[in-house]
Scaffold this motif. Structure first.
Motif, PDB file in Angstrom:
ATOM      1  N   TYR A 524     -15.775  83.055 -85.965  1.00  0.00           N
ATOM      2  CA  TYR A 524     -14.938  81.896 -85.684  1.00  0.00           C
ATOM      3  C   TYR A 524     -13.515  82.297 -85.295  1.00  0.00           C
ATOM      4  CZ  TYR A 524     -14.820  76.812 -85.928  1.00  0.00           C
ATOM      5  OH  TYR A 524     -14.791  75.477 -85.609  1.00  0.00           O
ATOM      6  N   LYS A 598      -9.967  74.244 -85.738  1.00  0.00           N
ATOM      7  CA  LYS A 598     -10.821  73.068 -85.901  1.00  0.00           C
ATOM      8  C   LYS A 598     -10.125  71.803 -85.399  1.00  0.00           C
ATOM      9  CE  LYS A 598     -13.773  74.651 -89.695  1.00  0.00           C
ATOM     10  NZ  LYS A 598     -14.220  74.400 -91.088  1.00  0.00           N
ATOM     11  N   LYS A 602     -11.361  69.417 -82.374  1.00  0.00           N
ATOM     12  CA  LYS A 602     -11.585  67.994 -82.608  1.00  0.00           C
ATOM     13  C   LYS A 602     -10.838  67.149 -81.587  1.00  0.00           C
ATOM     14  CE  LYS A 602     -10.936  64.388 -86.121  1.00  0.00           C
ATOM     15  NZ  LYS A 602     -10.429  64.100 -87.494  1.00  0.00           N
TER      16      LYS A 602
END
Length: 732
Positions: A524, A598, A602
């Motif tokens: 990630y 993240k 989003k």
């Protein structure tokens, strides 16, 4: 009796009408002595027979460009914001009314010399004539401006109000405890932007002939304030006035700029010019102790009007004062009073007189007035002088006390002992290195190794910490020794982010030493870490690393502020960052990076976003409170907040309903000026001169602003006439 009453009424109306007609004739006569020439950017060049005529024309032109901003600045200084904006501003108004007394302003106007009164009358007349000629303009509150208003606001700085960390919320708790009132929760910093980031501040640079290619001095003017807070103007009169620069809406003097002889740039500072006192108040709230004796408290009834559900209401506060000033707070059963000069007669004098200074000695005489209550000054002139003064109006104090904290108000030992002379303040004149800089940081690096020495001055005189901009400025200015205007602008637009030179290597280190390829986080984070590891720490619109760094950095700021550096309670942000880089945990650093990635995914579906994709410049509304819309046109901007060490500041953030970030604060009016037999200068203004969305000058400098491309300043009338788009007298 009824006939007598009607007769008296008729006489009264006749007198009012007669006086009004006389005033209009006076305005019209003065307007004929003023010529306003608008150039291709809408900049008003105002020419008047007298200084007062130039002031009249200046205020008329300001109202043409943005009356709302002119009016609101005085609604605020009159302590009447709640009448316009409602209950959330009741305690803001109370604060203003406690520290700025309209009766004192009226008294200062009354005692002013005739020449200054003429300027004040011209200020009011220029605005009132505009309102007379433009009945379609509907003021929010003020339908008539008074000549004493300039003495309410005697400093052109956006951060001219100093309450020593006491605020409206303290007043609420003290004077109306338990009452439920919607407070204005916006907490603007000294540059007017509500942010939990560091103060953005301003930059001022000066270059002596020894390091310029022309052998002439150069001044770089770079205030960082709320966008559209100041317009660009030019004032000329037959009484010797010829000043160009930025004027704060509603004021009659050019605050940051230059004339044919010299130039001045103000940067805000942390100089201790206001103090809080712990007062020993008796239980009945009618007296306080001082030097072992009882003194009566002064009580003032202050009536605050406010609008609620469309109805004008009011409430009255019984406020308390000691000889130090207003009692502003009660904490731990102790009462706190404030001593500060938040409006001062000499401030108006100083602000005007410096616009007509003809050299170093003349300019120093204006500084001797000690009317600048909140700022430093960077200076250059046509004789080759450059100079810097840290603060201006600084009280003398007993150095055995810690003036960074409230002091005992019950003893005369803590009284101010007069004011420091200008020569006693921290300053530097013509340093041997040939340049000076201030970026709202310590004055002890203003000239690199040739700077004043900290040990030579009281602590309260210069408590300013170093910041990342200051670090970068010293580096940048040391890299060139043959400056011209274009090189000065290039230096002022250096894109290196010195904060991330410390923080990003630490982040990469934590990843490489803490995360194994087999860990779930590795896949990630490895991509973003690779981008950051190969970054040159420079920002631009195409930089994905800039996006990652800024979005991550904002989440790290609260952590950095909380960092406690061992054996250094007063550590600045640089020391905190270095300490955290060496000692901070992988969990804190990498955890915030994960949240950042993240969040980007989003909002935008991916983290690989060039900075200009999400960092935008947009102006779609004339409202003073910014409006933004992702669906409407905007311009990519490669700059970032000066929090991170970037010299040209551009502070942006998301707004309700937006995913992209929009700039609201930073570079506003920027100017580089070379002094000599003829002035040479280039300037740039955020967005445009006009606040009217229908004006061609509402956003006509936006593309130039986003790229840092400057326009030529038109200082001489022959050049103004060649580029004139409109020439008129006020009222035409």
């Amino acid at each position: 009796m009824r006939k007598i009453g009607l007769l008296l009424t008729a006489v009264l109306f006749f007198c009012i009408d007669s006086n009004g007609q006389q005033e209009i004739k006076k305005w019209e006569a003065q307007a004929k002595r003023v010529t306003i020439i608008r150039d291709q950017w809408g900049i008003p060049h105002i020419y008047g027979k007298s200084d007062a005529d130039a002031v009249f024309g200046l205020l008329y032109a300001q109202c043409e460009d943005d009356f709302k901003r002119v009016e609101l600045n005085y609604v605020e200084k009159l302590g009447r914001m709640a009448e316009v904006k409602g209950t959330a501003f009741i305690y803001e108004d109370l604060l203003i009314r406690m520290i700025i007394d309209t009766n004192d302003a009226k008294a200062d106007f009354k005692k002013a010399p005739a020449w200054l009164k003429k300027l004040c009358y011209a200020y009011a007349d220029g605005i009132n004539y505009y309102l007379y000629k433009h009945p379609e303009t509907k003021p929010a509150l003020l339908t008539h401006f008074e000549p004493w208003y300039p003495f309410l606001w005697t400093d052109g700085s956006i951060g001219a109000i100093n309450t020593a960390d006491l605020g409206a919320n303290d007043l609420h708790k003290l004077y109306e405890p338990g009452a439920i009132t919607a407070l204005n929760t916006k907490a603007p910093d000294r540059d007017g932007f509500e942010t939990d980031a560091m103060l953005t501040g301003s930059n001022g640079f000066a270059f002596s002939p020894k390091i310029t290619s022309s052998g002439k001095s150069i001044l770089y003017i770079n205030p960082h304030v709320t966008f559209y807070f100041r317009p660009e103007v030019h004032m000329v009169s037959e009484e010797g006035l010829n000043a160009y620069g930025a004027v704060t809406w509603g004021q009659f003097f050019i605050y940051q700029g230059f004339n044919q002889n010299c130039g001045w740039m103000h940067t805000s500072c942390y100089v201790d010019a206001a103090d809080t006192y712990i007062e020993k108040v008796n239980a009945g709230l009618n007296s306080y102790e001082y030097d072992g004796k009882s003194r009566p408290l002064t009580k003032k009834e202050i009536k605050i009007s406010y609008t609620e559900n469309g109805t004008l209401r009011s409430k009255t506060f019984s406020t308390l004062f000691t000889h130090h000033g207003p009692i502003m707070a009660k904490k731990n059963d102790q009462y706190y009073s404030l001593r500060a000069d938040n409006r001062i007669y000499n401030g108006v004098l100083q602000c005007w007189l410096r616009t007509k200074a003809d050299g170093l000695e003349s300019f120093k005489k204006t500084l001797d007035l000690r009317g600048n209550i909140s700022n430093n000054t960077v200076y250059a002139d046509k004789n080759g002088n450059i100079a810097y003064w840290h603060g201006n109006r600084i009280p003398k104090r007993d150095q055995k006390y810690d003036w960074t904290k409230p002091v005992d108000g019950s003893t005369s030992a803590t009284e101010w002992q007069g004011l420091h002379t200008i020569d006693e303040t921290v300053h530097s004149i013509n340093p041997s290195n040939g340049w000076l800089q201030n970026c709202n940081a310590t004055p002890f690096t203003v000239a690199g190794s040739n700077s004043p020495k900290k040990s030579d001055y009281p602590v309260y005189m210069a408590p300013d910490p170093e910041n990342f901009r200051g670090i970068n400025a010293v580096r940048v200015l040391s890299e060139e020794s043959n400056y011209d205007i274009d090189k000065v602008i290039k230096a002022g637009y250096d894109r290196r982010l010195s904060a991330f030179e410390i923080l990003i290597p630490a982040l990469v280190n934590r990843f490489e030493t803490s995360i194994k390829p087999t860990d779930s986080l590795y896949a990630y984070l490895v991509g973003p870490i690779s981008v950051l590891k190969n970054w040159d720490y420079k920002t631009n619109v195409n930089s994905i690393a800039t996006t990652l760094a800024i979005e991550w950095g904002q989440r790290m700021l609260p952590i950095l502020y909380r960092t406690q550096v061992i054996d250094d309670e007063e550590a600045d942000i640089i020391s905190k960052s270095k300490y955290f880089a060496a000692n901070g945990s992988a969990n804190e650093m990498l955890g915030q990076l994960l949240i950042t990635i993240k969040d980007l995914e989003k909002r935008f579906g991916r983290w690989q976003l060039p900075w200009g994709t999400i960092n935008r410049f947009q102006r779609i509304s004339s409202d003073i409170d910014n409006k933004f819309d992702d669906s409407k046109p905007s311009i990519p901007v490669g700059f970032v907040s000066s929090t991170w060490g970037m010299l040209p500041s551009y502070t942006s953030r998301t707004y309700p309903g937006t995913q992209k970030r929009y700039g609201v604060n930073g570079n506003s009016f920027i100017c580089a000026v070379e002094f000599g037999e003829r002035i040479k200068a280039k300037s740039l203004l955020a967005g445009g001169e006009s606040g009217d969305p229908n004006s061609p000058h509402f956003f006509d400098q936006a593309a130039m602003y986003a790229e840092g491309k400057f326009k030529d300043v038109l200082f001489y009338k022959e050049d103004v006439l060649k580029n004139a788009t409109k020439t008129y007298h006020p009222g035409e």
